[in-house]
Design a protein around this motif. Structure first.
Motif, short mmCIF file in Angstrom:
data_model
loop_
_atom_site.label_atom_id
_atom_site.label_comp_id
_atom_site.label_asym_id
_atom_site.label_seq_id
_atom_site.Cartn_x
_atom_site.Cartn_y
_atom_site.Cartn_z
N UNK A 103 0.86 -1.19 0.00
CA UNK A 103 0.00 0.00 0.00
C UNK A 103 0.89 1.24 0.00
N UNK A 104 0.63 2.14 -0.94
CA UNK A 104 1.41 3.38 -1.05
C UNK A 104 0.49 4.59 -0.94
N UNK A 105 0.81 5.53 -0.07
CA UNK A 105 -0.03 6.72 0.04
C UNK A 105 0.17 7.69 -1.12
N UNK A 106 -0.89 8.36 -1.48
CA UNK A 106 -0.80 9.48 -2.43
C UNK A 106 -0.88 10.75 -1.59
N UNK A 107 0.18 11.54 -1.66
CA UNK A 107 0.29 12.69 -0.77
C UNK A 107 0.25 13.99 -1.56
N UNK A 108 -0.66 14.88 -1.16
CA UNK A 108 -0.74 16.19 -1.80
C UNK A 108 -0.70 17.25 -0.69
N UNK A 109 0.21 18.19 -0.82
CA UNK A 109 0.37 19.24 0.20
C UNK A 109 0.49 18.64 1.60
N UNK A 110 1.29 17.62 1.71
CA UNK A 110 1.58 16.99 3.00
C UNK A 110 0.39 16.21 3.60
N UNK A 111 -0.67 16.06 2.83
CA UNK A 111 -1.85 15.34 3.31
C UNK A 111 -2.04 14.07 2.49
N UNK A 112 -2.35 12.95 3.15
CA UNK A 112 -2.64 11.73 2.39
C UNK A 112 -4.07 11.83 1.86
N UNK A 113 -4.19 11.89 0.54
CA UNK A 113 -5.51 12.04 -0.07
C UNK A 113 -6.10 10.70 -0.49
N UNK A 114 -5.23 9.68 -0.61
CA UNK A 114 -5.69 8.35 -1.03
C UNK A 114 -4.54 7.37 -0.83
N UNK A 115 -4.84 6.09 -0.94
CA UNK A 115 -3.77 5.09 -0.99
C UNK A 115 -4.00 4.20 -2.20
#
Ligand code: SME
Length: 146
Positions: A103-115
Motif C-alpha cells: 500500500x502506497x499513500x498518495x500525498x498532496x500538500x503533505x496530506x494523504x488524499x488516497x492510498x
C-alpha cells in the motif's frame, strides 16, 4: 514493465477529466501486473478511507485510518509492504486469496488524499522495485486530487 506502465499512466490521465475517470483507467493499467489479484484505490475523507476505483473481487468499502495495511500506510505516510498478510496484525482480509500486499499513500500538500493498494495471491510478492514504482505512480496522480 514498470517503465512502460509509468508511461502508459502518464499518457492516459487527463486532468480535465473527473478524478474517478482517471483512477478507473489507472486501476486497469495496474491490473496488468503479474501475480496480483486486486488493485485499486482507497480515498480519504475526514474520517475514513473509502473504496475507490479498483479491479478484482468485491472489497471492503470503509477502512478507519488506524486499521489494516491501508490505515498503516495512511498513518505512517509511507509505503507499507506486507510479505505475509497472516502475520500483519490488524490486516483486513477482503479476500482469502490475498497472501501479500503493498500500500502506497498518495500525498498532496503533505496530506494523504488516497492510498494505492495491491494484493497478491502469493506470499512475498512485493519488494523495493514495486515500492519505487508505486511511489512514482502516486507522484503522477497526486495533482489530480487538487
Ligand atoms: N487488506 C487491506 C484492505 C483492503 S483489501 O486488501 C482490498 C488492509 O488490510 O488494509
Amino acid at each position: 514493465m514498470y517503465q512502460i506502465l509509468l508511461k502508459q499512466i502518464e499518457a492516459i490521465i487527463d486532468d480535465k477529466l473527473p478524478l474517478v475517470t482517471n483512477l478507473s483507467n489507472v486501476s486497469a493499467l495496474l491490473y496488468k501486473l503479474e501475480n496480483i489479484n486486486w488493485c485499486g484505490f482507497y480515498l480519504s475523507d475526514d474520517k475514513n478511507l473509502y473504496l475507490g476505483p479498483f479491479q478484482g473481487e468485491v472489497a471492503c468499502t470503509t477502512i478507519p485510518f488506524n486499521k489494516g495495511v491501508c490505515g498503516a500506510a495512511f498513518t505512517r505516510k509511507e509505503t507499507v509492504i506486507v510479505p505475509n498478510v497472516n502475520e500483519f496484525e490488524g490486516h483486513i482480509a477482503c479476500s482469502s486469496a490475498s497472501k501479500s500486499e503493498i500500500v502506497t499513500p498518495i500525498i498532496l500538500n503533505d496530506k494523504v488524499v488516497a492510498v494505492i493498494d495491491i494484493d497478491a495471491p502469493i506470499f512475498d510478492r512485493f519488494h523495493n522495485e514495486e515500492k519505487i514504482f508505486l511511489e512514482e505512480v502516486a507522484k503522477i496522480l497526486a495533482p489530480l486530487f487538487r
